[in-house]
Design a protein around this motif. Structure first.
Motif, PDB file in Angstrom:
ATOM      1  N   ASP A  55     -13.761   0.331   0.718  1.00 62.36           N
ATOM      2  CA  ASP A  55     -12.787   0.384  -0.375  1.00 62.36           C
ATOM      3  C   ASP A  55     -13.498   0.379  -1.724  1.00 62.36           C
ATOM      4  O   ASP A  55     -14.574  -0.216  -1.870  1.00 62.36           O
TER       5      ASP A  55
ATOM      6  N   GLN B 166      -1.984   0.190 -12.145  1.00 63.29           N
ATOM      7  CA  GLN B 166      -2.199   0.838 -10.857  1.00 63.29           C
ATOM      8  C   GLN B 166      -2.089   2.362 -10.983  1.00 63.29           C
ATOM      9  O   GLN B 166      -2.776   3.101 -10.257  1.00 63.29           O
TER      10      GLN B 166
ATOM     11  N   TRP C 289      -3.813   0.515  -2.599  1.00 64.15           N
ATOM     12  CA  TRP C 289      -3.164  -0.757  -2.317  1.00 64.15           C
ATOM     13  C   TRP C 289      -3.288  -1.706  -3.498  1.00 64.15           C
ATOM     14  O   TRP C 289      -4.118  -1.523  -4.376  1.00 64.15           O
ATOM     15  N   ARG C 290      -2.431  -2.702  -3.456  1.00 61.24           N
ATOM     16  CA  ARG C 290      -2.421  -3.721  -4.508  1.00 61.24           C
ATOM     17  C   ARG C 290      -2.105  -5.069  -3.885  1.00 61.24           C
ATOM     18  O   ARG C 290      -1.212  -5.172  -3.035  1.00 61.24           O
TER      19      ARG C 290
ATOM     20  N   LEU D  46     -12.511  -1.189  -5.292  1.00 61.96           N
ATOM     21  CA  LEU D  46     -11.501  -2.104  -5.803  1.00 61.96           C
ATOM     22  C   LEU D  46     -11.820  -2.579  -7.212  1.00 61.96           C
ATOM     23  O   LEU D  46     -12.973  -2.591  -7.648  1.00 61.96           O
ATOM     24  N   TRP D  47     -10.754  -2.953  -7.891  1.00 64.48           N
ATOM     25  CA  TRP D  47     -10.821  -3.548  -9.226  1.00 64.48           C
ATOM     26  C   TRP D  47     -10.300  -4.961  -9.130  1.00 64.48           C
ATOM     27  O   TRP D  47      -9.214  -5.198  -8.597  1.00 64.48           O
ATOM     28  N   ARG D  48     -11.089  -5.906  -9.611  1.00 63.78           N
ATOM     29  CA  ARG D  48     -10.626  -7.290  -9.695  1.00 63.78           C
ATOM     30  C   ARG D  48     -11.434  -8.018 -10.756  1.00 63.78           C
ATOM     31  O   ARG D  48     -12.606  -7.721 -10.976  1.00 63.78           O
TER      32      ARG D  48
ATOM     33  N   ARG E 165      -8.689   2.827  -0.410  1.00 64.01           N
ATOM     34  CA  ARG E 165      -9.384   2.805   0.875  1.00 64.01           C
ATOM     35  C   ARG E 165      -9.766   4.227   1.280  1.00 64.01           C
ATOM     36  O   ARG E 165      -8.923   5.126   1.348  1.00 64.01           O
TER      37      ARG E 165
ATOM     38  N   VAL F 245      -5.496  -7.566  -7.466  1.00 65.17           N
ATOM     39  CA  VAL F 245      -6.583  -6.722  -6.970  1.00 65.17           C
ATOM     40  C   VAL F 245      -5.997  -5.350  -6.674  1.00 65.17           C
ATOM     41  O   VAL F 245      -4.976  -5.232  -5.995  1.00 65.17           O
TER      42      VAL F 245
ATOM     43  N   GLY G 267      -6.916  -1.548  -5.005  1.00 63.20           N
ATOM     44  CA  GLY G 267      -7.882  -0.964  -4.086  1.00 63.20           C
ATOM     45  C   GLY G 267      -7.552   0.467  -3.712  1.00 63.20           C
ATOM     46  O   GLY G 267      -6.397   0.891  -3.748  1.00 63.20           O
TER      47      GLY G 267
ATOM     48  N   GLU H 260       0.841  -1.191   0.000  1.00 65.09           N
ATOM     49  CA  GLU H 260       0.000   0.000   0.000  1.00 65.09           C
ATOM     50  C   GLU H 260       0.879   1.245   0.000  1.00 65.09           C
ATOM     51  O   GLU H 260       2.042   1.206   0.403  1.00 65.09           O
TER      52      GLU H 260
END
Length: 266
Positions: free
Chosen positions: A65, A146, A44-45, A67-69, A97, A93, A95, A29
């Motif tokens: 959060d 990212q 974060w990743r 997030l992308w996933r 936050r 993933v 994110g 992060e």
């Protein structure tokens, strides 16, 4: 709307325990760029090993959060117990936050409406979220993705910054500074006002927030003091005794305290 349900086994087989998010694979992060700092505290990743897939335990932390996933964007609401999303082997993933007290204004809804849920972002932001997902999915390089994630978030309209009273409540409860009555007195809030603020800004009442942030203090101290046993951690984190710690960890995380600390320290 997608709801993640926790595993309900009271005595899980240690060989079948899911990996704990933040202690499985590679997790990093970093501070967000200036354009995001009013609303977001960390980016974060998480990268799972290619050989690891399936269930991951995401412990409650009092936060929300984006997030992308798996090519999709979600708003992940506050949890009261560990969530168990299913991830593909080698999944990445990304994110973002929210700062404590910032998610309600940015999303435009009370957080009590999304407790324990993962809502697709386009249900909140519409076409802007779909365009953002398309741009992320068009990037093949993980490092570049990212950067695009942060840039796209900065371009999405968000409202305001963190609610000052909510941020103070979170900071005091996270630090373990006194009981909830003391927090109310310090912030000059009635018990009813504190409860109403917590439900709107964190999704649940102040007592649940206190339990969740105490769990997070336990995790931080367990990692910082790897030689300490559960009894010592219980006393310093704020549990009544080791039995209290064990009950709370089991209720919130779904696994035993010794097993959780072992994963977190590994």
């Amino acid at each position: 709307m997608i709801r993640y349900r926790p595993r309900m086994s009271s005595r899980p087989d240690p060989a079948e325990l899911p990996g704990v998010a933040g202690a499985t694979g590679r997790y990093r992060e970093w501070a967000p760029p200036a354009a995001l700092r009013g609303c977001f505290g960390q980016l974060w990743r998480s990268d799972l090993p290619v050989g690891h897939g399936g269930e991951v335990a995401v412990l409650p932390d009092g936060c929300v959060d984006i997030l992308w996933r798996d090519g999709r964007l979600f708003v992940v609401g506050p949890d009261v117990v560990a969530a168990h999303p299913q991830l593909t082997p080698g999944a990445q993933v990304l994110g973002a936050r929210f700062q404590p007290g910032a998610a309600r204004a940015w999303l435009g809804l009370p957080l009590s409406e999304i407790v324990g849920t993962a809502v697709e972002l386009d249900a909140v932001l519409g076409v802007r979220a779909r365009r953002m997902a398309a741009r992320l999915n068009a990037v093949g390089d993980a490092e570049v993705r990212q950067q695009v994630f942060a840039r796209e978030l900065a371009g999405v309209a968000g409202n305001g910054v963190a609610d000052a009273a909510a941020a103070q409540v979170f900071a005091q409860v996270r630090a373990g500074h006194g009981d909830l009555a003391g927090v109310s007195t310090t912030l000059q809030l009635s018990t009813r006002s504190l409860r109403r603020l917590c439900h709107a800004q964190f999704g649940y009442g102040p007592k649940m927030l206190e339990r969740i942030l105490r769990l997070q203090r336990l995790l931080a101290m367990a990692r910082a003091r790897p030689g300490d046993g559960l009894a010592g951690l219980a006393a310093d984190v704020g549990y009544a005794d080791q039995s209290h710690l064990s009950r709370e960890v089991r209720a919130l995380a779904g696994i035993g305290a010794a097993q959780l600390c072992a994963q977190w320290r590994s």
